[in-house]
Enzyme design. Structure first.
Site, PDB file in Angstrom:
ATOM      1  N   TYR A  23      31.551  65.042 -16.538  1.00 54.66           N
ATOM      2  CA  TYR A  23      30.145  64.670 -16.288  1.00 54.66           C
ATOM      3  C   TYR A  23      29.235  65.850 -15.961  1.00 54.66           C
ATOM      4  O   TYR A  23      28.027  65.662 -15.808  1.00 54.66           O
ATOM      5  CB  TYR A  23      30.083  63.642 -15.152  1.00 54.66           C
ATOM      6  CG  TYR A  23      30.853  62.374 -15.462  1.00 54.66           C
ATOM      7  CD1 TYR A  23      30.533  61.591 -16.564  1.00 54.66           C
ATOM      8  CD2 TYR A  23      31.916  61.969 -14.645  1.00 54.66           C
ATOM      9  CE1 TYR A  23      31.250  60.441 -16.859  1.00 54.66           C
ATOM     10  CE2 TYR A  23      32.632  60.814 -14.932  1.00 54.66           C
ATOM     11  CZ  TYR A  23      32.294  60.058 -16.035  1.00 54.66           C
ATOM     12  OH  TYR A  23      33.003  58.919 -16.326  1.00 54.66           O
ATOM     13  N   ASP A  87      23.663  39.902 -19.500  1.00 55.20           N
ATOM     14  CA  ASP A  87      22.774  38.740 -19.627  1.00 55.20           C
ATOM     15  C   ASP A  87      21.380  39.037 -19.081  1.00 55.20           C
ATOM     16  O   ASP A  87      20.385  38.526 -19.606  1.00 55.20           O
ATOM     17  CB  ASP A  87      23.371  37.529 -18.895  1.00 55.20           C
ATOM     18  CG  ASP A  87      24.519  36.901 -19.684  1.00 55.20           C
ATOM     19  OD1 ASP A  87      24.778  37.350 -20.826  1.00 55.20           O
ATOM     20  OD2 ASP A  87      25.165  35.961 -19.157  1.00 55.20           O
ATOM     21  N   HIS A 100      25.229  57.082 -21.990  1.00 55.31           N
ATOM     22  CA  HIS A 100      26.390  57.578 -21.245  1.00 55.31           C
ATOM     23  C   HIS A 100      26.397  59.096 -21.301  1.00 55.31           C
ATOM     24  O   HIS A 100      26.170  59.680 -22.374  1.00 55.31           O
ATOM     25  CB  HIS A 100      27.705  57.043 -21.840  1.00 55.31           C
ATOM     26  CG  HIS A 100      27.794  55.557 -21.763  1.00 55.31           C
ATOM     27  ND1 HIS A 100      28.097  54.902 -20.598  1.00 55.31           N
ATOM     28  CD2 HIS A 100      27.567  54.603 -22.689  1.00 55.31           C
ATOM     29  CE1 HIS A 100      28.071  53.600 -20.811  1.00 55.31           C
ATOM     30  NE2 HIS A 100      27.743  53.383 -22.073  1.00 55.31           N
TER      31      HIS A 100
HETATM   32  C1  DQA Z   1      29.726  56.736 -17.902  1.00 55.78           C
HETATM   33  C2  DQA Z   1      30.996  56.348 -18.648  1.00 55.78           C
HETATM   34  C3  DQA Z   1      31.713  55.207 -17.960  1.00 55.78           C
HETATM   35  O1  DQA Z   1      32.895  54.864 -18.653  1.00 55.78           O
HETATM   36  C4  DQA Z   1      32.090  55.595 -16.546  1.00 55.78           C
HETATM   37  O2  DQA Z   1      32.684  54.504 -15.884  1.00 55.78           O
HETATM   38  C5  DQA Z   1      30.954  56.151 -15.779  1.00 55.78           C
HETATM   39  C6  DQA Z   1      30.018  57.055 -16.442  1.00 55.78           C
HETATM   40  C7  DQA Z   1      29.058  57.979 -18.521  1.00 55.78           C
HETATM   41  O3  DQA Z   1      27.903  58.229 -18.184  1.00 55.78           O
HETATM   42  O4  DQA Z   1      29.680  58.696 -19.299  1.00 55.78           O
HETATM   43  O5  DQA Z   1      30.843  55.943 -14.578  1.00 55.78           O
HETATM   44  O6  DQA Z   1      28.818  55.669 -17.965  1.00 55.78           O
END
Ligand code: DQA
Length: 146
Positions: A23, A87, A100
């Site tokens: 991340y 929803d 993401h």
């Molecule tokens: C996420 C990807 C998700 O699978 C994970 O649970 C996250 C971060 C991302 O930003 O890559 O918490 O949403």
């Protein structure tokens, strides 16, 4: 000026601390500052919200009905199983883009399925903080009618 709501869900408050290889090193405040700068230069009125609580995220989505022109949401792990958030997005009929930081399709099996995607205009995955900028550009174009 268009109003865009950026919602970050579970554990995104720990960005910059958790799984840095996946991340990145930057924390959420710093990412939001970067997005805010972009919005100022591009005449976008942006609002940010982060919560680790599913019901709070749902309530915020509902509160967007008369308030926001578009939503960008990174639900975190809720992406993979929250029918409640799904929803809520379906109910409000405001263009919503799922973002993401990581490429969820290149990771564990359980991450490859998002229950949110089918009610979003599209998904941007794997571009780190630039994903939010790409989503802002996309939403601007959508609201302009392309
Ligand atoms: C996420 C990807 C998700 O699978 C994970 O649970 C996250 C971060 C991302 O930003 O890559 O918490 O949403």
């Amino acid at each position: 000026m268009k109003k865009i709501f950026i919602i970050n869900g579970a554990n995104l408050n720990l960005t910059g601390i958790r799984s840095k290889i996946i991340y990145g090193l930057e924390n959420l405040d710093s990412i939001n500052d970067y997005i805010n700068d972009y919005c100022k230069k591009n005449d976008i009125n942006v609002e940010f919200f982060q919560s680790n609580i599913e019901g709070e995220i749902i309530n915020k989505i509902h509160s967007s009905i008369d308030n926001q022109d578009g939503i960008i949401i990174n639900p975190g792990a809720y992406s993979h199983y929250s029918y409640g958030i799904r929803d809520a997005i379906e109910s409000i009929i405001i263009p919503t883009i799922e973002v993401h930081l990581s490429n969820i399709y290149a990771r564990e099996e359980f991450r490859k399925k998002s229950v949110i995607s089918s009610v979003c205009v599209g998904v941007i995955s794997g571009f780190g903080k630039e994903g939010y900028i790409l989503a802002l550009d996309a939403i601007k174009n959508i609201l302009r009618g392309y």
